[in-house]
Motif scaffolding. Structure first.
Motif, PDB file in Angstrom:
ATOM      1  N   LEU A  65      99.094  31.830  31.299  1.00 18.89           N
ATOM      2  CA  LEU A  65     100.360  31.855  32.028  1.00 18.89           C
ATOM      3  C   LEU A  65     101.488  31.934  31.016  1.00 18.89           C
ATOM      4  CD1 LEU A  65     101.532  29.647  34.990  1.00 18.89           C
ATOM      5  CD2 LEU A  65     102.942  29.790  32.936  1.00 18.89           C
ATOM      6  N   ASP A  66     102.354  32.937  31.156  1.00 22.67           N
ATOM      7  CA  ASP A  66     103.584  33.033  30.368  1.00 22.67           C
ATOM      8  C   ASP A  66     104.751  32.755  31.288  1.00 22.67           C
ATOM      9  OD1 ASP A  66     102.895  34.106  27.546  1.00 22.67           O
ATOM     10  OD2 ASP A  66     101.700  35.358  28.881  1.00 22.67           O
ATOM     11  N   GLY A  67     105.565  31.764  30.928  1.00 24.40           N
ATOM     12  CA  GLY A  67     106.678  31.380  31.772  1.00 24.40           C
ATOM     13  C   GLY A  67     107.992  31.390  31.027  1.00 24.40           C
ATOM     14  N   LEU A 126      99.026  24.208  27.120  1.00 25.66           N
ATOM     15  CA  LEU A 126     100.163  24.801  26.450  1.00 25.66           C
ATOM     16  C   LEU A 126      99.928  24.744  24.955  1.00 25.66           C
ATOM     17  CD1 LEU A 126     103.019  25.925  27.034  1.00 25.66           C
ATOM     18  CD2 LEU A 126     103.854  23.634  26.690  1.00 25.66           C
ATOM     19  N   LEU A 127     100.179  25.855  24.252  1.00 35.61           N
ATOM     20  CA  LEU A 127      99.745  25.953  22.864  1.00 35.61           C
ATOM     21  C   LEU A 127     100.918  25.918  21.904  1.00 35.61           C
ATOM     22  CD1 LEU A 127      97.119  28.773  23.361  1.00 35.61           C
ATOM     23  CD2 LEU A 127      96.807  26.313  23.449  1.00 35.61           C
ATOM     24  N   TRP A 142     107.464  29.495  27.496  1.00 42.15           N
ATOM     25  CA  TRP A 142     106.278  28.729  27.136  1.00 42.15           C
ATOM     26  C   TRP A 142     105.052  29.471  27.632  1.00 42.15           C
ATOM     27  CZ3 TRP A 142     108.788  28.160  31.622  1.00 42.15           C
ATOM     28  CH2 TRP A 142     108.060  27.894  32.794  1.00 42.15           C
ATOM     29  N   HIS A 143     103.897  29.068  27.176  1.00 38.35           N
ATOM     30  CA  HIS A 143     102.672  29.642  27.728  1.00 38.35           C
ATOM     31  C   HIS A 143     101.581  28.593  27.829  1.00 38.35           C
ATOM     32  CE1 HIS A 143     101.719  30.393  23.380  1.00 38.35           C
ATOM     33  NE2 HIS A 143     100.500  30.140  23.786  1.00 38.35           N
ATOM     34  N   VAL A 144     100.679  28.864  28.740  1.00 36.93           N
ATOM     35  CA  VAL A 144      99.569  27.981  29.046  1.00 36.93           C
ATOM     36  C   VAL A 144      98.287  28.799  28.961  1.00 36.93           C
ATOM     37  CG1 VAL A 144      98.476  26.618  30.885  1.00 36.93           C
ATOM     38  CG2 VAL A 144     100.947  26.527  30.582  1.00 36.93           C
ATOM     39  N   ALA A 150     100.382  17.010  30.755  1.00 40.59           N
ATOM     40  CA  ALA A 150     101.467  17.459  31.631  1.00 40.59           C
ATOM     41  C   ALA A 150     101.382  18.949  31.907  1.00 40.59           C
ATOM     42  CB  ALA A 150     102.820  17.123  31.012  1.00 40.59           C
ATOM     43  N   PHE A 151     100.924  19.729  30.931  1.00 42.35           N
ATOM     44  CA  PHE A 151     100.776  21.167  31.121  1.00 42.35           C
ATOM     45  C   PHE A 151      99.300  21.567  31.198  1.00 42.35           C
ATOM     46  CE2 PHE A 151     105.023  21.790  28.750  1.00 42.35           C
ATOM     47  CZ  PHE A 151     105.720  21.469  29.897  1.00 42.35           C
TER      48      PHE A 151
END
Length: 536
Positions: free
Chosen positions: A95-97, A20-21, A132-134, A285-286
């Motif tokens: 991943l965009d959540g 996650l950035l 959030w994004h990963v 965690a992410f």
């Protein structure tokens, strides 16, 4: 028992994530920080570095568009990109959540052709919603991406009148044309389920074999907090036959082939206090990093063309108790100039596993744990470029002090895990040695006061140093230090608008080495990002 009930309620079920950035948002002024948490807060960010992207032609493919309301997996298909060739300098998963309302942290996985390419957990949302994004470098799975594949993704979730958060995700792969800086695996394999267990069949010309295991203790039960478990006769609510020591082992045909210390993941509802993690999650965690094992010493055995039994287990888990997930990918590099590589395993030596937990009762109960293990495996291969010998030595150690009061209204742990690995290869006049020293630390205390205020103070550390030498000369080095610290409090057993929650958090991610410097700090107060600073 009171604290354990709170912890279990807030922990939820957690399963997959990646890098996650940070968003680069401007830091807040002191006047912008509220006196306590409101109904909304900054979107989740971490101090971890973004994935470097080459300046070459790129192609993007969508892997999944899904909304998770229950435990029904998303299933789709993947088709390789057009216009970027079939070898890539880099492949980046994103991943965009988004989610809003009320929801626990949840765990998830993403499989492409049966290969686990992402394991992730989710942040807990605000009523107004968060996004959030990963991002994750998945170049090592290029072999999987070269052909059409089935896609399966699941972030198990529960949506009802109370837990209203639907998890909405969009996942893509971006392919960058060109050759990678390092040779990627020629094959990415998964284990086959057979009546006798799980088996692996490798190509007969495999000259390097690495297994990766996405090992996580989760599910809201005691194994989510395995590092707090105690053995009888200690008066604590989470029990394990031999205390808190956990070790992830891999065996080949019943022989011990690798050992590793699991990372003490803390999900975003963990330690009874989601206010610690709303903006800055705990390290990993992410981005659930797989444990890796170099199985090259066993290649001479595995290259016979037959299926071999592969077993992964977590030492220390009470018999019959669920809570660990250990999916396995196997990365294989082949000798392109030889159809069959022969060799043999020449050494497989392990010390006795040391594991001592000493219980001292009192007004503050105490368990001191000291544990460790050492394994050396060695083998050779007769390759097209001569005989190559590989020796892997891994040494694990764990020390911890767990203190708690009757009723567990005070619960504290100070723990350190070390995982030292040395991989040496030699042959045809050349020698290479890579040493990796990993250290994980957790120092936390949760208290519940007479005023029903629950407070958690916690520091987590993820550190590693790597050195590489070739023919006696130093060729590369790196030092990682990812440290999180947080302090949050709220009133329990009251409606949400009466919790009067406050909390600060800080993460600093430092990575220095022969490839350069990265140093990024984040800080928050009451859900507001107060610092976003690059130091290199």
């Amino acid at each position: 028992m009171r604290r354990r009930i709170v912890m279990s309620m807030l922990a939820g079920a957690t399963l997959l994530a990646s890098a996650l950035l940070g968003t680069g948002a401007a830091t807040a002024q002191a006047a912008d920080v509220p006196a306590e948490f409101g109904t909304d807060w900054h979107d989740p960010v971490t101090a971890a570095p973004p994935v470097d992207r080459p300046h070459t032609r790129s192609c993007q493919v969508t892997l999944a568009d899904a909304q998770f309301r229950d435990f029904t997996p998303y299933r789709g298909t993947y088709t390789p990109p057009q216009g970027c060739g079939d070898h890539w300098s880099k492949v980046v998963l994103r991943l965009d959540g988004k989610v809003k309302g009320r929801q626990y942290d949840r765990l998830g996985y993403l499989h492409v052709g049966g290969v686990e390419v992402l394991r992730t957990s989710t942040p807990e949302p605000s009523p107004d919603g968060i996004a959030w994004h990963v991002e994750k470098d998945v170049t090592r799975y290029s072999d999987t991406f070269r052909s059409a594949q089935d896609v399966e993704m699941l972030i198990g979730n529960v949506v009802d009148d109370t837990y209203t958060g639907v998890i909405d995700v969009h996942v893509t792969l971006t392919f960058y044309a060109g050759r990678p800086a390092e040779r990627t695996p020629d094959r990415v394999l998964t284990l086959a389920d057979t009546p006798g267990g799980t088996t692996l069949t490798t190509p007969r010309n495999s000259e390097r074999i690495v297994a990766e295991v996405y090992a996580t203790g989760s599910g809201g039960g005691c194994e989510e907090f395995w590092y707090l478990t105690v053995a009888d006769p200690a008066s604590y609510s989470c029990k394990a036959d031999h205390g808190p020591y956990r070790e992830v082992q891999i065996k080949v045909d019943g022989q011990l082939a690798g050992i590793a210390a699991p990372f003490p993941n803390v999900w975003t509802g963990g330690w009874s206090n989601p206010f610690l993690w709303y903006v800055v999650p705990a390290p990993g965690a992410f981005d659930v990093r797989p444990v890796q094992y170099d199985l090259t010493p066993f290649a001479g055995l595995l290259d016979d063309g037959r299926p071999h039994r592969i077993e992964v287990s977590v030492v220390g888990v009470p018999a019959g108790q669920p809570g660990w997930s250990t999916p396995v990918n196997v990365l294989v590099w082949q000798d392109t100039h030889r159809a069959h590589v022969t060799g043999a395993l020449t050494a497989d030596r392990a010390t006795d596993l040391a594991n001592t937990s000493t219980y001292t009762p009192g007004s503050q109960n105490r368990v001191n744990t000291e544990a460790g293990h050492r394994l050396t495996v060695s083998g050779y291969l007769d390759t097209s470029h001569g005989r190559v010998t590989t020796t892997v030595t891994r040494t694990l150690a764990n020390t911890s002090v767990h203190r708690w009061t009757d009723g567990e209204n005070t619960d504290a742990l100070d723990a350190t895990w070390t995982d030292d690995e040395m991989v040496s290869t030699g042959g045809h006049g050349h020698a290479r040695t890579t040493r990796t020293h990993r250290t994980y630390t957790l120092d936390g205390t949760t208290t519940i006061g007479t005023d029903n205020r629950l407070r958690t103070v916690l520091t987590l550390g993820d550190r590693a140093s790597v050195t590489e030498r070739r023919d006696g000369l130093s060729t590369a080095w790196s030092r990682l230090d990812d440290t999180y610290s947080g302090d949050a409090a709220y009133t329990i057993d009251v409606p949400r608008d009466q919790r009067h929650a406050v909390g600060t958090s800080h993460e600093r991610y430092r990575l220095h080495g022969s490839d350069g410097c990265y140093d990024h700090s984040l800080a928050t107060a009451q859900g507001v990002l107060t610092e976003d600073r690059d130091r290199c």
